[in-house]
Motif scaffolding. Structure first.
Motif, PDB file in Angstrom:
ATOM      1  N   GLU A 150     -22.722 -33.767 -40.367  1.00  0.00           N
ATOM      2  CA  GLU A 150     -22.982 -34.707 -38.912  1.00  0.00           C
ATOM      3  C   GLU A 150     -24.398 -34.364 -39.450  1.00  0.00           C
ATOM      4  OE1 GLU A 150     -19.915 -33.680 -36.034  1.00  0.00           O
ATOM      5  OE2 GLU A 150     -21.326 -34.991 -36.105  1.00  0.00           O
ATOM      6  N   PRO A 176     -27.783 -37.021 -37.370  1.00  0.00           N
ATOM      7  CA  PRO A 176     -27.981 -37.443 -35.903  1.00  0.00           C
ATOM      8  C   PRO A 176     -28.064 -39.921 -36.303  1.00  0.00           C
ATOM      9  CG  PRO A 176     -29.863 -36.481 -36.904  1.00  0.00           C
ATOM     10  CD  PRO A 176     -28.363 -36.839 -37.542  1.00  0.00           C
ATOM     11  N   ILE A 177     -27.279 -40.363 -35.427  1.00  0.00           N
ATOM     12  CA  ILE A 177     -27.686 -41.466 -35.692  1.00  0.00           C
ATOM     13  C   ILE A 177     -28.835 -42.226 -34.344  1.00  0.00           C
ATOM     14  CG2 ILE A 177     -26.519 -42.152 -37.159  1.00  0.00           C
ATOM     15  CD1 ILE A 177     -23.885 -43.264 -35.047  1.00  0.00           C
ATOM     16  N   LYS A 178     -27.868 -41.836 -33.091  1.00  0.00           N
ATOM     17  CA  LYS A 178     -29.252 -42.179 -31.909  1.00  0.00           C
ATOM     18  C   LYS A 178     -29.192 -40.930 -30.900  1.00  0.00           C
ATOM     19  CE  LYS A 178     -26.301 -46.618 -31.902  1.00  0.00           C
ATOM     20  NZ  LYS A 178     -25.831 -47.308 -29.975  1.00  0.00           N
ATOM     21  N   THR A 179     -29.367 -41.032 -30.087  1.00  0.00           N
ATOM     22  CA  THR A 179     -29.630 -39.886 -29.417  1.00  0.00           C
ATOM     23  C   THR A 179     -28.346 -39.131 -29.243  1.00  0.00           C
ATOM     24  OG1 THR A 179     -31.371 -41.947 -27.765  1.00  0.00           O
ATOM     25  CG2 THR A 179     -30.871 -39.953 -27.185  1.00  0.00           C
ATOM     26  N   SER A 180     -27.009 -39.989 -28.996  1.00  0.00           N
ATOM     27  CA  SER A 180     -26.225 -39.304 -28.379  1.00  0.00           C
ATOM     28  C   SER A 180     -25.253 -38.920 -29.073  1.00  0.00           C
ATOM     29  CB  SER A 180     -25.785 -39.691 -27.226  1.00  0.00           C
ATOM     30  OG  SER A 180     -26.950 -40.079 -26.138  1.00  0.00           O
ATOM     31  N   TYR A 181     -24.921 -39.674 -29.948  1.00  0.00           N
ATOM     32  CA  TYR A 181     -23.923 -39.832 -31.525  1.00  0.00           C
ATOM     33  C   TYR A 181     -24.705 -39.498 -32.560  1.00  0.00           C
ATOM     34  CZ  TYR A 181     -22.001 -42.276 -27.388  1.00  0.00           C
ATOM     35  OH  TYR A 181     -21.262 -42.760 -26.981  1.00  0.00           O
ATOM     36  N   ASP A 182     -23.031 -39.004 -33.156  1.00  0.00           N
ATOM     37  CA  ASP A 182     -23.925 -38.321 -34.935  1.00  0.00           C
ATOM     38  C   ASP A 182     -22.493 -39.026 -35.309  1.00  0.00           C
ATOM     39  OD1 ASP A 182     -23.920 -34.826 -34.482  1.00  0.00           O
ATOM     40  OD2 ASP A 182     -25.566 -36.530 -34.382  1.00  0.00           O
ATOM     41  N   LYS A 183     -23.184 -39.934 -36.256  1.00  0.00           N
ATOM     42  CA  LYS A 183     -21.673 -39.809 -37.553  1.00  0.00           C
ATOM     43  C   LYS A 183     -21.246 -38.546 -38.795  1.00  0.00           C
ATOM     44  CE  LYS A 183     -24.866 -42.761 -40.544  1.00  0.00           C
ATOM     45  NZ  LYS A 183     -24.708 -43.873 -41.158  1.00  0.00           N
ATOM     46  N   ILE A 210     -18.782 -44.094 -43.767  1.00  0.00           N
ATOM     47  CA  ILE A 210     -18.285 -45.225 -42.723  1.00  0.00           C
ATOM     48  C   ILE A 210     -18.726 -46.971 -42.839  1.00  0.00           C
ATOM     49  CG2 ILE A 210     -20.192 -43.885 -41.108  1.00  0.00           C
ATOM     50  CD1 ILE A 210     -18.567 -43.623 -39.033  1.00  0.00           C
ATOM     51  N   ILE A 220     -21.122 -47.161 -33.649  1.00  0.00           N
ATOM     52  CA  ILE A 220     -21.554 -47.195 -35.516  1.00  0.00           C
ATOM     53  C   ILE A 220     -21.118 -48.676 -35.750  1.00  0.00           C
ATOM     54  CG2 ILE A 220     -21.663 -46.193 -37.226  1.00  0.00           C
ATOM     55  CD1 ILE A 220     -20.693 -43.925 -36.149  1.00  0.00           C
ATOM     56  N   GLY A 222     -19.765 -38.740 -29.930  1.00  0.00           N
ATOM     57  CA  GLY A 222     -20.994 -37.955 -29.676  1.00  0.00           C
ATOM     58  C   GLY A 222     -21.280 -36.585 -30.707  1.00  0.00           C
ATOM     59  N   ARG A 223     -22.203 -36.230 -29.900  1.00  0.00           N
ATOM     60  CA  ARG A 223     -22.535 -34.623 -30.808  1.00  0.00           C
ATOM     61  C   ARG A 223     -21.728 -33.206 -30.399  1.00  0.00           C
ATOM     62  NH1 ARG A 223     -29.120 -35.520 -31.585  1.00  0.00           N
ATOM     63  NH2 ARG A 223     -29.274 -37.021 -32.550  1.00  0.00           N
TER      64      ARG A 223
END
Lengths: 114, 115
Positions: free
Chosen positions: A92, A94-101, B45, B56, B98-99
């Motif tokens: 994992e 992080p790419i944004k505050t709420s999202y991971d890739k 990705i 993304i 998300g996370r």
């Protein structure tokens, strides 16, 4: 940016032998995944590790995340031809505050000789 | 019973053509992804959608356009195909995105060969 390295790049073992595949991250791992890809097929989820020192097993495959959470190892005991394939670690990031890739390592190609 | 399905499984086409790959998941997941696996097996990705919203968008040529008609489908349309587009394209989904550090479920892949 975070990068994953895997070693070895490829591995050929005799059936019945044990083997280890390593995955090293340039940054702390917050979620580490192991996937297996059979040649010419899709990815199969094996395990996910989150905590430092965590170890999980599934049948003859054990994965561990080190205490510093920057390296994971995948160990196969008494390898069988069915273990052959490409093993990919994913992390994992992080790419944004709420999202991971999830980014993936380059993969380790495993062949098991009967 | 297939969780994540992709069509077609194989696609052979000429350079310059436009093609689409379809992906469907029946898991009720909120997030779907497209990955590209190149000839060296490196999986990267390309896009992800959460409830039909683009989350993304990696540095992918704008010849690639994802479309999500609903949260169970994420299609990939490729315009003006080039030789370098030859690869295996995987679709995946996860429950929330998300996370949440959750498992992604992958489709079987679409093997694209551009001649």
């Amino acid at each position: 940016s975070q990068e994953l390295e895997q070693s070895p790049q490829s591995l050929i073992v005799q059936e019945g032998k044990n083997l280890t595949i390593n995955c090293t991250s340039s940054k702390t791992l917050y979620g580490l995944y192991w996937y297996k890809q059979k040649y010419g097929e899709g990815l199969i989820f094996l395990m996910m590790l989150q905590k430092g020192g965590e170890e999980k097993s599934h049948e003859k495959i054990t994965a561990k995340l080190d205490e510093k959470k920057q390296q994971s190892s995948l160990h196969i005991t008494a390898s069988q031809p069915s273990h052959a394939g490409i093993y990919l670690c994913g992390a994992e990031t992080p790419i944004k505050t709420s999202y991971d890739k999830v980014i993936f390592g380059p993969g380790t190609s495993l062949s098991v000789i009967p | 019973d297939t969780a994540v399905s992709q069509t077609p499984k194989y696609l052979v086409t000429q350079m310059g053509n436009d093609k689409s790959i379809k992906c469907e998941q029946n898991l009720g997941h909120d997030t779907m992804y497209w990955y590209k696996q190149d000839s060296k097996k490196f999986l990267k990705i390309m896009f992800s959608y959460n409830n039909k919203e683009l989350i993304i968008n990696e540095t992918v040529p704008n010849r690639f356009s994802p479309k999500s008609p609903d949260k169970a489908h994420l299609n990939l349309h490729i315009n003006s195909l080039e030789l370098g587009d030859s690869a295996v394209y995987f679709c995946a989904s996860s429950r929330f995105g998300g996370r949440t550090q959750e498992t992604q479920y992958f489709g079987p892949g679409t093997r694209l060969l551009v001649l």
